[in-house]
Motif scaffolding. Structure first.
Motif, mmCIF file in Angstrom:
data_model
loop_
_atom_site.group_PDB
_atom_site.id
_atom_site.type_symbol
_atom_site.label_atom_id
_atom_site.label_comp_id
_atom_site.label_asym_id
_atom_site.label_seq_id
_atom_site.Cartn_x
_atom_site.Cartn_y
_atom_site.Cartn_z
ATOM 1 N N LEU A 162 0.939 -1.352 0.378
ATOM 2 C CA LEU A 162 0.270 -0.037 0.076
ATOM 3 C C LEU A 162 0.585 1.308 0.271
ATOM 4 O O LEU A 162 0.231 1.793 -0.482
ATOM 5 C CB LEU A 162 -1.118 -0.149 0.937
ATOM 6 C CG LEU A 162 -1.799 -1.070 1.309
ATOM 7 C CD1 LEU A 162 -3.140 -1.048 2.333
ATOM 8 C CD2 LEU A 162 -2.801 -1.023 0.118
ATOM 9 N N ARG A 197 0.646 4.224 -2.560
ATOM 10 C CA ARG A 197 0.407 5.582 -2.354
ATOM 11 C C ARG A 197 1.029 6.951 -2.706
ATOM 12 O O ARG A 197 0.851 8.113 -3.516
ATOM 13 C CB ARG A 197 0.309 5.729 -0.038
ATOM 14 C CG ARG A 197 -0.367 5.084 -0.409
ATOM 15 C CD ARG A 197 -1.379 5.752 1.488
ATOM 16 N NE ARG A 197 -0.491 5.517 2.333
ATOM 17 C CZ ARG A 197 0.229 4.662 3.021
ATOM 18 N NH1 ARG A 197 -0.402 3.845 2.884
ATOM 19 N NH2 ARG A 197 1.469 4.229 3.388
ATOM 20 N N ASP A 218 -5.724 3.967 -1.215
ATOM 21 C CA ASP A 218 -5.906 3.624 -0.101
ATOM 22 C C ASP A 218 -6.877 2.578 1.069
ATOM 23 O O ASP A 218 -6.083 1.111 1.392
ATOM 24 C CB ASP A 218 -5.153 4.529 0.736
ATOM 25 C CG ASP A 218 -4.144 3.746 1.668
ATOM 26 O OD1 ASP A 218 -3.150 2.971 2.040
ATOM 27 O OD2 ASP A 218 -4.220 3.574 3.361
#
Lengths: 151, 110
Positions: A14, A18, A43
């Motif tokens: 993640l 991002r 996210d």
């Protein structure tokens, strides 16, 4: 297309997504607060896929694509960004996609609320055994004072 | 994400560095609940000055910590929230539920 990522359902991925989405939003000249909104939504959406569609199982496929939307019409005059997320997890039940009441102080149920509050369009669908999430954020017109800065 | 505990007046400061996301919120939750439930620390200060990002799972861990501290009759005090963290708090409408201060000095004096 601006960006396409093929990733797996690992929470560790993640932070990389991002960073990539943040850069993509900056390239399209989104304001800082809108960039944060887009990053937050992607996210949270990916976290939902990992936790719910794939029930926390790592290593399963997720595809993310970002497109630049051309401007032109009324509120979309400035253009924007469209993000598509595709997974092969359990079907998303639209009736179950409710944010929890915010006056309840309890853990959980906030992710979808964040997404809906942060994006201009949010659409769930299911096609050919895959969950599709489409999110759109339009560029806000730049205030006159801000637009002249740095010129 | 990194968590470092240090002693402070009347309690413990947990210095958090990095992103509190799906990958790391379980570690923060564990550290927080350990201080509150196991060590029964009367005041737990959460230093968020070096937290760049927090997601809904991080907020859920904070809420769990808050509930545990209320159950224990102790206090959970947050400080040093970045713009990003404040935005998420506001979106959750939880900023008034938590005890939040701007700086460590203000938090310790509270």
């Amino acid at each position: 297309m601006l960006l396409k990522l093929e990733l797996q359902s690992n929470p560790e991925a993640l932070c990389l997504v991002r960073a990539a989405v943040e850069r993509a939003a900056e390239v399209l000249h989104f304001q800082d607060s809108d960039t944060r909104a887009i990053v937050r939504s992607v996210d949270e959406a990916l976290a939902n896929v990992v936790r719910h569609a794939y029930a926390g199982k790592p290593g399963l496929p997720i595809e993310m694509s970002c497109y630049k939307l051309p401007g032109g019409e009324q509120k979309t005059a400035q253009g924007g960004m469209e993000i598509l997320l595709v997974d092969k997890g359990v079907p998303v039940r639209p009736a179950a996609l409710k944010s929890r009441p915010l006056d309840e102080v309890r853990p959980g149920g906030l992710g979808l609320h964040f997404i809906r509050e942060s994006m201009d369009e949010v659409e769930f669908s299911r096609k050919k055994g895959k969950n599709l999430l489409r999110m759109v954020k339009y560029l806000s017109p730049i205030p006159q004072a801000a637009s002249s800065e740095g010129e | 994400m990194q968590i470092v505990a240090r002693l402070a007046t009347g309690g413990t400061i947990l210095d958090i560095t990095g992103d509190i996301d799906l990958a790391h919120s379980p570690a923060m939750r564990k550290a927080l609940l350990q201080e509150i439930k196991e060590k029964k620390t009367p005041k737990v200060f959460l230093n968020l000055e070096k937290v760049r990002y927090i997601d809904s799972s991080g907020i859920a861990s904070l809420v769990e910590g808050l509930k545990a501290s209320r159950d224990q009759g102790s206090r959970l005090i947050l400080y040093g929230l970045s713009k990003t963290v404040r935005e998420v708090m506001e979106l959750s409408r939880l900023q008034k539920i938590f005890e939040i201060h701007d700086s460590e000095a203000q938090a310790l004096a509270s």
